[in-house]
Design an enzyme around this catalytic site. Structure first.
Site, PDB file in Angstrom:
ATOM      1  N   HIS A  34       0.836  -1.202   0.000  1.00 43.35           N
ATOM      2  CA  HIS A  34       0.000   0.000   0.000  1.00 43.35           C
ATOM      3  C   HIS A  34       0.876   1.259   0.000  1.00 43.35           C
ATOM      4  O   HIS A  34       0.592   2.245  -0.698  1.00 43.35           O
ATOM      5  CB  HIS A  34      -0.893   0.047   1.241  1.00 43.35           C
ATOM      6  N   GLY A 144      -2.746  -1.225  -7.404  1.00 44.18           N
ATOM      7  CA  GLY A 144      -1.643  -2.183  -7.449  1.00 44.18           C
ATOM      8  C   GLY A 144      -1.865  -3.265  -8.498  1.00 44.18           C
ATOM      9  O   GLY A 144      -2.981  -3.764  -8.655  1.00 44.18           O
ATOM     10  N   SER A 182       0.070  -9.004   1.231  1.00 46.08           N
ATOM     11  CA  SER A 182      -1.385  -8.946   1.226  1.00 46.08           C
ATOM     12  C   SER A 182      -1.867  -8.876   2.664  1.00 46.08           C
ATOM     13  O   SER A 182      -1.277  -9.514   3.551  1.00 46.08           O
ATOM     14  CB  SER A 182      -1.955 -10.213   0.566  1.00 46.08           C
ATOM     15  N   ARG A 184      -4.312 -10.291   3.719  1.00 43.24           N
ATOM     16  CA  ARG A 184      -4.790 -11.643   4.040  1.00 43.24           C
ATOM     17  C   ARG A 184      -3.660 -12.589   4.449  1.00 43.24           C
ATOM     18  O   ARG A 184      -3.930 -13.667   4.970  1.00 43.24           O
ATOM     19  CB  ARG A 184      -5.568 -12.223   2.856  1.00 43.24           C
TER      20      ARG A 184
HETATM   21  P1  AMP Z   1      -6.560  -3.619  -0.643  1.00 45.15           P
HETATM   22  O1  AMP Z   1      -6.389  -2.893   0.641  1.00 45.15           O
HETATM   23  O2  AMP Z   1      -6.203  -5.074  -0.575  1.00 45.15           O
HETATM   24  O3  AMP Z   1      -7.889  -3.362  -1.296  1.00 45.15           O
HETATM   25  O4  AMP Z   1      -5.485  -3.002  -1.637  1.00 45.15           O
HETATM   26  C1  AMP Z   1      -5.463  -1.627  -1.897  1.00 45.15           C
HETATM   27  C2  AMP Z   1      -4.559  -1.376  -3.069  1.00 45.15           C
HETATM   28  O5  AMP Z   1      -3.249  -1.854  -2.763  1.00 45.15           O
HETATM   29  C3  AMP Z   1      -5.014  -2.129  -4.339  1.00 45.15           C
HETATM   30  O6  AMP Z   1      -4.834  -1.286  -5.462  1.00 45.15           O
HETATM   31  C4  AMP Z   1      -4.090  -3.312  -4.368  1.00 45.15           C
HETATM   32  O7  AMP Z   1      -3.868  -3.820  -5.660  1.00 45.15           O
HETATM   33  C5  AMP Z   1      -2.814  -2.709  -3.797  1.00 45.15           C
HETATM   34  N1  AMP Z   1      -1.929  -3.752  -3.269  1.00 45.15           N
HETATM   35  C6  AMP Z   1      -2.253  -4.750  -2.417  1.00 45.15           C
HETATM   36  N2  AMP Z   1      -1.189  -5.550  -2.203  1.00 45.15           N
HETATM   37  C7  AMP Z   1      -0.165  -5.040  -2.937  1.00 45.15           C
HETATM   38  C8  AMP Z   1       1.188  -5.425  -3.154  1.00 45.15           C
HETATM   39  N3  AMP Z   1       1.723  -6.499  -2.561  1.00 45.15           N
HETATM   40  N4  AMP Z   1       1.942  -4.670  -3.972  1.00 45.15           N
HETATM   41  C9  AMP Z   1       1.412  -3.575  -4.594  1.00 45.15           C
HETATM   42  N5  AMP Z   1       0.144  -3.160  -4.431  1.00 45.15           N
HETATM   43  C10 AMP Z   1      -0.640  -3.885  -3.620  1.00 45.15           C
END
Ligand code: AMP
Length: 279
Positions: A34, A144, A182, A184
């Protein structure tokens, strides 16, 4: 760092901000992936806004909405360090008030990969991202590559609906052993955390095959499948070797291909991907 929640407050705060605004939409429980998006936003804008919202409409009935990890205190620490100017934390009631009726649903891209496994997921994603963009009115929004199909959906929506926003995409940030970061990953115990490295291993095995000259997509898919099946704690949901733009499965790789997969490691569903070939 300014914190706001209501639509009125974010609109008022937005009006006072001078210069180019970059938005980084997230569901919180932040990690270096993030923060890498924040860095991209900072590079290309004067002001960085992050939204943190665990969007219920993108979770299916059997998904992990209730269990989704949350730790706002830690998130704020990372955001202060990263130099985010404003964080927007809407509630479910703010985003989906009583009698909410309007949804954005793409015809084609959600039919594949994640969308096929998680019906309705991208309807939730495209709708919430459109709402976030409508409210914040950023010049730039950063996503991402970790969620490659999400990027495809958002770019298509922005084109189709003539949304006046630029979309930037950040590379996948990985742990030292290759596991894609992640939120998760926090579900994984030590044994499953170790087993989870198999996703990146499978992508690398496929890349090696490609580098040695393999161009048949089925052979590439088989390489990934074999690697995943070799890990007793992993259960493959799908592997794909698809056209980077349309996301349709390929027969042969001519230019670039998106390799992607969803794998259960124990009870935890993980996704990863890699782009094969030069642009
Ligand atoms: P999320 O909080 O999982 O919805 O992710 C928010 C943003 O962070 C989304 O655009 C994801 O694709 C990006 N993102 C999550 N994990 C990663 C990662 N390992 N590397 C780059 N971007 C990420």
């Amino acid at each position: 760092m300014i914190q706001v929640s209501t639509i009125q407050d974010i609109r008022d705060a937005r009006k006072k901000l001078k210069g180019r605004v970059g938005l980084v939409p997230t569901m919180g429980y932040l990690h270096a992936g993030h923060i890498s998006l924040v860095e991209i936003a900072k590079e290309h804008s004067d002001i960085v806004i992050m939204s943190i919202f665990v969007n219920p409409s993108q979770f299916g009935p059997n998904d992990d909405l209730e269990a989704y990890p949350r730790n706002l205190e830690h998130d704020f620490e990372l955001l202060e360090q990263a130099g985010v100017d404003l964080v927007w934390l809407p509630t479910n009631e703010i985003m989906y008030p009583k009698n909410y009726q309007t949804w954005i649903d793409l015809d084609h891209i959600p039919q594949f990969l994640e969308g096929r496994q998680r019906p309705g997921h991208f309807k939730g994603v495209s709708t919430v991202v459109a709402k976030l963009i409508n409210v914040v009115q950023p010049d730039l929004a950063v996503f991402g590559q970790k969620d490659a199909q999400q990027v495809a959906v958002i770019k298509q929506m922005v084109r189709d609906l003539n949304m006046p926003v630029e979309i930037a995409v950040g590379a996948i940030i990985r742990e030292p052993d290759g596991l894609a970061m992640s939120s998760r990953n926090s579900y994984l115990d030590v044994k499953h955390r170790q087993a989870a490295t198999v996703l990146y291993q499978a992508l690398q095995d496929a890349q090696t095959k490609f580098q040695k000259g393999e161009r048949r997509a089925e052979a590439i898919r088989k390489t990934m499948t074999d690697t995943i099946n070799n890990e007793p704690l992993a259960k493959l949901e799908y592997v794909s070797c698809a056209n980077l733009d349309s996301l349709e499965e390929l027969e042969n790789i001519s230019t670039q291909a998106l390799l992607s997969m969803a794998v259960y490691v124990g009870q935890t569903r993980l996704i990863d991907n890699l782009v094969l070939g030069e642009e």
